[in-house]
Design a protein around this motif. Structure first.
Motif, PDB file in Angstrom:
ATOM      1  N   ARG A 220       0.831  -1.215   0.000  1.00 44.65           N
ATOM      2  CA  ARG A 220       0.000   0.000   0.000  1.00 44.65           C
ATOM      3  C   ARG A 220       0.861   1.259   0.000  1.00 44.65           C
TER       4      ARG A 220
ATOM      5  N   ARG B 109       2.226   1.919  -3.488  1.00 47.20           N
ATOM      6  CA  ARG B 109       1.194   2.474  -4.369  1.00 47.20           C
ATOM      7  C   ARG B 109       0.988   3.964  -4.089  1.00 47.20           C
ATOM      8  N   SER B 110       0.946   4.317  -2.829  1.00 50.13           N
ATOM      9  CA  SER B 110       0.757   5.723  -2.467  1.00 50.13           C
ATOM     10  C   SER B 110       1.905   6.576  -2.978  1.00 50.13           C
TER      11      SER B 110
ATOM     12  N   SER C 279       3.907   5.880  -5.484  1.00 47.63           N
ATOM     13  CA  SER C 279       3.897   5.932  -6.961  1.00 47.63           C
ATOM     14  C   SER C 279       2.837   6.908  -7.463  1.00 47.63           C
ATOM     15  N   ARG C 280       1.782   7.163  -6.703  1.00 42.85           N
ATOM     16  CA  ARG C 280       0.781   8.167  -7.105  1.00 42.85           C
ATOM     17  C   ARG C 280       1.238   9.581  -6.769  1.00 42.85           C
ATOM     18  N   LEU C 281       1.965   9.720  -5.675  1.00 46.49           N
ATOM     19  CA  LEU C 281       2.383  11.045  -5.229  1.00 46.49           C
ATOM     20  C   LEU C 281       3.547  11.615  -6.037  1.00 46.49           C
TER      21      LEU C 281
ATOM     22  N   PRO D  84       4.451  11.532  -9.280  1.00 40.33           N
ATOM     23  CA  PRO D  84       4.107  12.305 -10.481  1.00 40.33           C
ATOM     24  C   PRO D  84       3.433  13.631 -10.121  1.00 40.33           C
ATOM     25  N   MET D  85       2.634  13.642  -9.073  1.00 38.48           N
ATOM     26  CA  MET D  85       1.966  14.882  -8.670  1.00 38.48           C
ATOM     27  C   MET D  85       2.985  15.918  -8.193  1.00 38.48           C
TER      28      MET D  85
END
Length: 89
Positions: free
Chosen positions: A75, A78-79, A81-83, A85-86
Protein backbone atom coordinates in the motif's frame (compact mmCIF):
# COMPACT_ATOMS: atom_id res chain seq x y z
CA UNK A 1 11.94 -8.53 36.64
CA UNK A 2 8.17 -8.50 36.51
CA UNK A 3 6.29 -9.78 39.57
CA UNK A 4 4.78 -12.69 37.62
CA UNK A 5 8.08 -14.20 36.57
CA UNK A 6 8.44 -17.95 36.75
CA UNK A 7 12.12 -18.06 37.72
CA UNK A 8 12.58 -17.89 41.48
CA UNK A 9 15.68 -16.34 43.05
CA UNK A 10 16.83 -19.70 44.42
CA UNK A 11 16.52 -21.34 41.01
CA UNK A 12 18.46 -18.46 39.44
CA UNK A 13 21.32 -18.86 41.93
CA UNK A 14 21.39 -22.64 41.40
CA UNK A 15 21.45 -22.28 37.61
CA UNK A 16 24.23 -19.69 37.84
CA UNK A 17 26.24 -21.98 40.12
CA UNK A 18 25.85 -24.85 37.67
CA UNK A 19 27.09 -22.62 34.85
CA UNK A 20 30.09 -21.52 36.90
CA UNK A 21 31.11 -24.95 38.16
CA UNK A 22 30.02 -27.29 35.36
CA UNK A 23 32.77 -26.42 32.91
CA UNK A 24 35.47 -28.61 31.39
CA UNK A 25 38.31 -26.46 32.68
CA UNK A 26 38.40 -25.53 36.38
CA UNK A 27 37.87 -21.83 36.99
CA UNK A 28 40.33 -19.97 39.20
CA UNK A 29 39.06 -16.81 40.84
CA UNK A 30 41.50 -13.98 41.49
CA UNK A 31 39.39 -12.50 44.25
CA UNK A 32 35.92 -12.41 45.75
CA UNK A 33 35.05 -9.57 43.41
CA UNK A 34 36.08 -11.65 40.42
CA UNK A 35 33.85 -14.52 41.56
CA UNK A 36 30.86 -12.23 42.23
CA UNK A 37 31.35 -10.55 38.87
CA UNK A 38 31.31 -13.91 37.10
CA UNK A 39 28.24 -14.98 39.10
CA UNK A 40 26.43 -11.74 38.21
CA UNK A 41 27.25 -12.24 34.53
CA UNK A 42 25.97 -15.83 34.65
CA UNK A 43 22.70 -14.71 36.30
CA UNK A 44 22.27 -11.90 33.77
CA UNK A 45 22.71 -14.34 30.88
CA UNK A 46 20.17 -16.74 32.40
CA UNK A 47 17.62 -13.93 32.73
CA UNK A 48 18.25 -12.73 29.18
CA UNK A 49 17.92 -16.28 27.82
CA UNK A 50 14.65 -16.74 29.68
CA UNK A 51 13.30 -13.41 28.41
CA UNK A 52 14.18 -14.38 24.85
CA UNK A 53 12.41 -17.72 25.25
CA UNK A 54 9.30 -16.07 26.69
CA UNK A 55 9.17 -13.47 23.92
CA UNK A 56 9.76 -15.96 21.13
CA UNK A 57 7.16 -16.62 18.44
CA UNK A 58 6.35 -20.09 19.80
CA UNK A 59 5.54 -18.54 23.18
CA UNK A 60 3.20 -16.00 21.58
CA UNK A 61 5.67 -13.12 21.44
CA UNK A 62 4.47 -9.76 20.18
CA UNK A 63 5.78 -10.03 16.65
CA UNK A 64 3.80 -8.46 13.81
CA UNK A 65 2.38 -10.79 11.22
CA UNK A 66 4.56 -11.02 8.10
CA UNK A 67 1.51 -10.88 5.80
CA UNK A 68 0.39 -7.66 7.48
CA UNK A 69 3.80 -6.07 6.91
CA UNK A 70 3.88 -7.15 3.26
CA UNK A 71 0.40 -5.71 2.63
CA UNK A 72 1.35 -2.46 4.34
CA UNK A 73 4.52 -2.15 2.25
CA UNK A 74 2.51 -2.72 -0.94
CA UNK A 75 0.00 0.00 0.00
CA UNK A 76 2.84 2.39 0.79
CA UNK A 77 4.48 1.77 -2.58
CA UNK A 78 1.19 2.47 -4.37
CA UNK A 79 0.76 5.72 -2.47
CA UNK A 80 4.29 6.84 -3.27
CA UNK A 81 3.90 5.93 -6.96
CA UNK A 82 0.78 8.17 -7.10
CA UNK A 83 2.38 11.05 -5.23
CA UNK A 84 5.67 11.27 -7.12
CA UNK A 85 4.11 12.30 -10.48
CA UNK A 86 1.97 14.88 -8.67
CA UNK A 87 4.99 16.38 -6.93
CA UNK A 88 7.11 16.43 -10.08
CA UNK A 89 4.41 18.17 -12.16
Amino acid sequence: EKPGQTLQATALVHDAYIRLVDVEKAQHWNSRGHFFGAAAEAMRRILVDQARRKDGPKAGGNYPDFKFLTARRTRLRRSVSRLVPMLCA
